[in-house]
Write a protein that holds these residues in place. Structure first.
Motif, short mmCIF file in Angstrom:
data_model
loop_
_atom_site.label_atom_id
_atom_site.label_comp_id
_atom_site.label_asym_id
_atom_site.label_seq_id
_atom_site.Cartn_x
_atom_site.Cartn_y
_atom_site.Cartn_z
N GLU A 77 0.94 -1.28 -0.05
CA GLU A 77 -0.05 -0.04 -0.03
C GLU A 77 0.88 1.41 0.03
OE1 GLU A 77 -0.94 0.53 4.62
OE2 GLU A 77 -2.07 -0.81 3.59
N TYR A 78 2.08 0.94 0.49
CA TYR A 78 2.84 2.44 0.25
C TYR A 78 3.52 2.83 -1.12
CZ TYR A 78 3.52 1.62 5.53
OH TYR A 78 3.02 1.35 6.60
N LEU A 79 3.12 2.03 -2.11
CA LEU A 79 3.52 2.23 -3.39
C LEU A 79 2.12 2.81 -4.16
CD1 LEU A 79 5.24 -1.07 -4.55
CD2 LEU A 79 6.21 1.25 -4.09
N VAL A 80 1.07 2.96 -3.46
CA VAL A 80 0.09 3.79 -4.07
C VAL A 80 0.14 5.22 -4.54
CG1 VAL A 80 -2.49 4.53 -3.73
CG2 VAL A 80 -1.81 1.94 -2.90
N PRO A 81 0.82 5.96 -3.83
CA PRO A 81 1.02 7.29 -4.31
C PRO A 81 2.04 7.28 -5.42
CG PRO A 81 1.44 6.82 -1.85
CD PRO A 81 1.22 5.88 -2.48
N TYR A 82 2.51 6.26 -5.91
CA TYR A 82 3.63 6.12 -6.84
C TYR A 82 3.11 5.34 -8.19
CZ TYR A 82 6.59 7.50 -3.31
OH TYR A 82 7.28 8.26 -2.30
N THR A 83 1.66 5.25 -8.04
CA THR A 83 0.98 4.53 -9.42
C THR A 83 1.21 5.23 -10.47
OG1 THR A 83 -0.71 3.69 -7.84
CG2 THR A 83 -1.53 3.85 -9.99
N PRO A 84 1.07 6.55 -10.78
CA PRO A 84 1.39 7.02 -12.10
C PRO A 84 2.94 6.89 -12.47
CG PRO A 84 0.09 8.87 -10.76
CD PRO A 84 0.43 7.64 -9.99
N GLN A 85 3.74 7.02 -11.66
CA GLN A 85 5.22 6.77 -12.07
C GLN A 85 5.31 5.07 -12.30
OE1 GLN A 85 4.53 8.42 -9.41
NE2 GLN A 85 5.35 10.44 -9.46
N LEU A 86 4.63 4.22 -11.64
CA LEU A 86 4.85 2.97 -12.07
C LEU A 86 4.21 2.58 -13.29
CD1 LEU A 86 3.79 1.39 -8.53
CD2 LEU A 86 5.82 1.30 -9.79
N GLN A 87 3.07 3.16 -13.67
CA GLN A 87 2.40 2.85 -14.85
C GLN A 87 3.25 3.57 -15.97
OE1 GLN A 87 -1.43 4.81 -14.03
NE2 GLN A 87 -2.27 2.44 -13.64
N SER A 88 3.86 4.68 -15.92
CA SER A 88 4.75 5.39 -16.82
C SER A 88 5.72 4.49 -17.13
CB SER A 88 5.12 6.62 -16.38
OG SER A 88 5.91 7.21 -17.29
N ARG A 89 6.48 3.89 -16.16
CA ARG A 89 7.63 3.07 -16.49
C ARG A 89 7.34 1.83 -16.99
NH1 ARG A 89 11.70 3.91 -11.17
NH2 ARG A 89 11.60 6.18 -11.02
N TYR A 90 6.34 1.25 -16.58
CA TYR A 90 6.00 0.21 -17.34
C TYR A 90 5.58 0.38 -18.73
CZ TYR A 90 3.39 -4.55 -18.23
OH TYR A 90 3.22 -5.72 -18.57
N ALA A 91 4.87 1.39 -19.07
CA ALA A 91 4.60 1.63 -20.48
C ALA A 91 5.87 1.97 -21.23
CB ALA A 91 3.47 3.04 -20.45
N ALA A 92 6.81 2.48 -20.59
CA ALA A 92 8.05 2.67 -21.35
C ALA A 92 8.62 1.50 -21.80
CB ALA A 92 9.07 3.95 -20.60
N LEU A 93 8.74 0.48 -20.75
CA LEU A 93 9.35 -0.69 -21.00
C LEU A 93 8.41 -1.69 -22.09
CD1 LEU A 93 11.00 -3.27 -20.11
CD2 LEU A 93 9.23 -3.98 -18.57
N GLU A 94 7.36 -1.55 -22.09
CA GLU A 94 6.55 -1.99 -23.05
C GLU A 94 6.88 -1.49 -24.50
OE1 GLU A 94 4.65 -4.94 -23.14
OE2 GLU A 94 5.23 -5.26 -21.05
N LEU A 95 6.80 -0.08 -24.54
CA LEU A 95 6.98 0.41 -25.80
C LEU A 95 8.57 -0.08 -26.32
CD1 LEU A 95 5.50 4.08 -25.10
CD2 LEU A 95 4.65 2.24 -26.82
N LEU A 96 9.36 0.02 -25.78
CA LEU A 96 10.79 -0.39 -25.83
C LEU A 96 10.71 -1.74 -26.35
CD1 LEU A 96 13.88 0.07 -26.05
CD2 LEU A 96 13.94 -0.52 -23.51
#
Length: 93
Positions: free
Chosen positions: A31-50
């Motif tokens: 639950e401590y990662l919830v505030p970082y959800t946008p960053q996690l999604q952004s990094r995952y999207a960057a990985l998938e695009l690569l």
């Protein structure tokens, strides 16, 4: 793990990743990662695009991962050669 086709457009991929909420599943376990959800999604999207680019342009992950077999110093053919990846180079000295 998200599966995509190399022929899928990048824009379609971005939309699908956003709809699925990919990259944020870890917040279910921490639950401590919830505030970082946008960053996690952004990094995952960057990985998938690569990964999309590698699959579409390099012949797959296995072929891409074997770059060490071609680049760098190589001994053979009666001498030593060096090959560097420099796609935007105008000249090399």
């Amino acid at each position: 793990f998200f599966f995509m086709l190399p022929t899928q457009s990048k824009e379609d991929l971005r939309k699908e990743l956003k709809l699925r909420g990919c990259g944020a599943q870890v917040t279910q376990y921490d639950e401590y990662l919830v505030p970082y959800t946008p960053q996690l999604q952004s990094r995952y999207a960057a990985l998938e695009l690569l990964k999309h680019d590698i699959l579409a342009n390099e012949g797959g992950l296995d072929r891409f991962s074997r770059g060490y077999e071609l680049f760098g110093f190589r001994v053979g053919g009666g001498g030593i050669s060096f090959r560097e990846y420099a796609p935007a180079a105008v000249s090399v000295t």
